[in-house]
Enzyme design. Structure first.
Site, PDB file in Angstrom:
ATOM      1  N   PRO A  24       0.817  -1.216   0.000  1.00  0.00           N
ATOM      2  CA  PRO A  24       0.000   0.000   0.000  1.00  0.00           C
ATOM      3  C   PRO A  24       0.853   1.269   0.000  1.00  0.00           C
ATOM      4  O   PRO A  24       1.900   1.325   0.638  1.00  0.00           O
ATOM      5  CB  PRO A  24      -0.762  -0.102   1.322  1.00  0.00           C
ATOM      6  CG  PRO A  24       0.132  -0.901   2.214  1.00  0.00           C
ATOM      7  CD  PRO A  24       0.880  -1.847   1.325  1.00  0.00           C
ATOM      8  N   ARG A  42      -2.644  16.602  -8.443  1.00  0.00           N
ATOM      9  CA  ARG A  42      -3.687  15.575  -8.555  1.00  0.00           C
ATOM     10  C   ARG A  42      -5.049  16.099  -9.033  1.00  0.00           C
ATOM     11  O   ARG A  42      -5.688  15.444  -9.863  1.00  0.00           O
ATOM     12  CB  ARG A  42      -3.824  14.803  -7.240  1.00  0.00           C
ATOM     13  CG  ARG A  42      -2.542  14.048  -6.863  1.00  0.00           C
ATOM     14  CD  ARG A  42      -2.691  13.170  -5.639  1.00  0.00           C
ATOM     15  NE  ARG A  42      -3.397  11.946  -5.922  1.00  0.00           N
ATOM     16  CZ  ARG A  42      -4.683  11.740  -5.739  1.00  0.00           C
ATOM     17  NH1 ARG A  42      -5.428  12.663  -5.184  1.00  0.00           N
ATOM     18  NH2 ARG A  42      -5.236  10.608  -6.072  1.00  0.00           N
ATOM     19  N   TYR A  61      -5.854  14.082 -12.276  1.00  0.00           N
ATOM     20  CA  TYR A  61      -6.810  12.982 -12.101  1.00  0.00           C
ATOM     21  C   TYR A  61      -8.228  13.454 -11.789  1.00  0.00           C
ATOM     22  O   TYR A  61      -9.104  12.630 -11.599  1.00  0.00           O
ATOM     23  CB  TYR A  61      -6.387  12.084 -10.923  1.00  0.00           C
ATOM     24  CG  TYR A  61      -5.016  11.479 -11.011  1.00  0.00           C
ATOM     25  CD1 TYR A  61      -4.654  10.651 -12.073  1.00  0.00           C
ATOM     26  CD2 TYR A  61      -4.083  11.699  -9.994  1.00  0.00           C
ATOM     27  CE1 TYR A  61      -3.397  10.075 -12.128  1.00  0.00           C
ATOM     28  CE2 TYR A  61      -2.827  11.126 -10.043  1.00  0.00           C
ATOM     29  CZ  TYR A  61      -2.498  10.313 -11.111  1.00  0.00           C
ATOM     30  OH  TYR A  61      -1.266   9.741 -11.144  1.00  0.00           O
ATOM     31  N   CYS A  77       0.712  30.149 -14.600  1.00  0.00           N
ATOM     32  CA  CYS A  77       0.146  30.819 -15.760  1.00  0.00           C
ATOM     33  C   CYS A  77      -0.454  29.819 -16.729  1.00  0.00           C
ATOM     34  O   CYS A  77       0.007  29.617 -17.862  1.00  0.00           O
ATOM     35  CB  CYS A  77       1.197  31.696 -16.419  1.00  0.00           C
ATOM     36  SG  CYS A  77       1.600  33.056 -15.325  1.00  0.00           S
ATOM     37  N   GLU A  78      -1.424  29.127 -16.220  1.00  0.00           N
ATOM     38  CA  GLU A  78      -2.265  28.180 -16.940  1.00  0.00           C
ATOM     39  C   GLU A  78      -3.443  27.980 -16.008  1.00  0.00           C
ATOM     40  O   GLU A  78      -3.372  28.343 -14.848  1.00  0.00           O
ATOM     41  CB  GLU A  78      -1.575  26.801 -17.071  1.00  0.00           C
ATOM     42  CG  GLU A  78      -0.542  26.743 -18.138  1.00  0.00           C
ATOM     43  CD  GLU A  78      -0.075  25.326 -18.406  1.00  0.00           C
ATOM     44  OE1 GLU A  78      -0.928  24.445 -18.600  1.00  0.00           O
ATOM     45  OE2 GLU A  78       1.140  25.127 -18.419  1.00  0.00           O
ATOM     46  N   TYR A  97       1.218  10.920  -3.373  1.00  0.00           N
ATOM     47  CA  TYR A  97       1.289  11.420  -4.743  1.00  0.00           C
ATOM     48  C   TYR A  97       1.103  12.935  -4.820  1.00  0.00           C
ATOM     49  O   TYR A  97       0.517  13.442  -5.771  1.00  0.00           O
ATOM     50  CB  TYR A  97       0.263  10.698  -5.635  1.00  0.00           C
ATOM     51  CG  TYR A  97       0.382   9.206  -5.518  1.00  0.00           C
ATOM     52  CD1 TYR A  97       1.482   8.546  -6.063  1.00  0.00           C
ATOM     53  CD2 TYR A  97      -0.547   8.457  -4.796  1.00  0.00           C
ATOM     54  CE1 TYR A  97       1.631   7.178  -5.911  1.00  0.00           C
ATOM     55  CE2 TYR A  97      -0.405   7.084  -4.649  1.00  0.00           C
ATOM     56  CZ  TYR A  97       0.689   6.451  -5.206  1.00  0.00           C
ATOM     57  OH  TYR A  97       0.835   5.108  -5.053  1.00  0.00           O
TER      58      TYR A  97
END
Ligand SMILES: *Cc1c(COP(=O)(O)O)cnc(C)c1O
Length: 410
Positions: A261, A299, A303, A329-330, A357
């Site tokens: 895990p 994340r 995702y 800048c996005e 993560y």
């Protein structure tokens, strides 16, 4: 859950953005999983390093008694630096070179192979090194194909339908298969699906006569937002224990039951703290713009993950709706139209489930520094990684002075 006050003190003391990990929560999760399987004689929990790879976290896992699950030679080396014995490290790469696998074998870690061509080459060259095999049981665990890796189109594992070919390679090379492994993905909703995949793993394992362990991978689900389903570890432990014991009896040997895990052990232990730079009203929404971006926590953008966000500077405030965005800048949206306690400039927001993560996927995009990491242990905050500095951005760059470069002779 760590207290807001504790988190605020950490943000004040160490600056922000900052990642905070609660060692007590990691320990509680580890104990919960081990006790769910306390009726199995030999259980090995190998922590998946890629979830959170800070050396101090690895050392803490070592102290708890975990082994490691690694996917690169660098992770194996980090594990050794953290004090793990190589034999307590399993290496489960995908798509790496034979050369890297051989280097890891030299270090003494358990090799886990998921490709027939590599298996044959490795077996020919090193018949004396025992190898584990990662199979693909072709089971779709969970609903999100980005993180489900056991289905038919997955690049991971050797298909169970290729078992005859595996057996032929084993016979021809004289190599020993000491483990059978699967990892069906990071999002198991349903214990029954996992048990079904386990049956396929047992069917395959039966055909190998020299096993020491069966590795069931991971995929334990933890709740991210209110109402999320969490894997019922206790029920799962009971059911798989019964099944595993029967298998071992028929197999004629007490095998080790292994898991690996990542998320389950560290996700909920982590908090990401960042300051609000500005509150911006537009025609459609109210943006809370924080001093961070997807360079620190990708994340939600990668995702669509929903990390709960709380305003720890205003515990008792009224709730309002916000879109929480970053400074990249996005479009870097952390949360859309989220109910959060009223936000002012300078408030500290805490993102939950920031242990797995998150830091390990951080980058220097927009030439920003990767943040510090702090471990909360025995009621004290310990800095376990400093924030980067400007020197880190330049560290590996070779700077060319164009004015002094001469042309090559014709
Ligand atoms: C990533 C990974 C894990 C850990 O998965 P989690 O969902 O974080 O528990 C386990 N095994 C392998 C082979 C992996 O690649």
């Amino acid at each position: 859950m760590m207290k807001n006050e504790t988190l605020l003190n950490i943000a004040n003391e160490f600056g922000n953005p900052v990642y905070v990990y609660d060692a007590h929560k990691i320990e509680a999760q580890y104990k919960r999983l081990s006790s769910a399987f306390n009726k199995v004689k030999n259980v090995k929990i190998n922590y998946a390093v890629k979830a959170l790879s800070n050396i101090s976290i690895l050392k803490f896992m070592n102290k708890l008694g975990a082994g490691l699950d690694t996917v690169s030679i660098q992770e194996v080396k980090l594990g050794i630096v953290a004090g793990f014995k190589p034999e307590d490290i399993i290496y489960t790469p995908n798509g790496v070179s034979l050369h890297e696998i051989e280097e890891v074998a030299k270090l003494g870690a358990q090799i886990n192979i998921d490709n027939l061509v590599i298996l044959e080459q490795f077996g020919n060259a090193h018949p004396d090194v025992p190898v584990c095999i990662r199979i693909n049981p072709h089971v779709m665990a969970g609903g999100n194909t980005n993180i489900s890796v056991g289905h038919i189109d997955s690049k991971f594992g050797i298909s169970i339908h290729q078992t005859p070919h595996i057996l032929r390679i084993v016979k021809n090379t004289g190599m020993r298969i000491n483990g059978i492994h699967m990892h069906t993905g990071s999002d198991i909703l349903d214990i029954e699906v996992f048990l079904y995949a386990s049956e396929i793993l047992f069917e395959t394992a039966k055909q190998f006569k020299d096993l020491d362990f069966i590795d069931f991978g991971s995929g334990f689900k933890v709740p991210y937002k209110r109402g999320d389903i969490e894997t019922d570890i206790e029920e799962f432990g009971e059911k798989l224990t019964t099944r595993f014991k029967t298998f071992c009896k028929n197999y004629g040997k007490e095998l080790t039951l292994a898991f690996e895990p990542g998320k389950f052990l560290v996700s909920e232990a982590g908090y990401f703290l960042t300051k609000v730079n500005a509150v911006k009203q537009t025609t459609s929404t109210v943006f809370a713009q924080v001093d961070s971006g997807f360079n620190h926590l990708i994340r939600p953008m990668l995702y669509g993950s929903q990390h709960e966000i709380i305003n720890i500077s205003n515990e008792d405030g009224k709730e309002r709706f916000y879109s929480v965005v970053g400074y990249i800048c996005e479009t870097d949206t952390f949360a859309n139209n989220r109910r959060i306690k009223e936000i002012k400039e300078g408030d500290i927001l805490a993102f939950k489930n920031a242990g797995a993560y998150c830091f390990t996927m951080a980058s220097n995009y927009n030439s920003r520094y990767r943040p510090a990491e702090v471990l909360w242990y025995n009621d004290k905050a310990h800095l376990i990684r400093k924030q980067e500095t400007f020197d880190d951005l330049l560290a590996n760059q070779q700077i060319i002075e164009f004015n002094t470069l001469s042309k090559a002779n014709k």
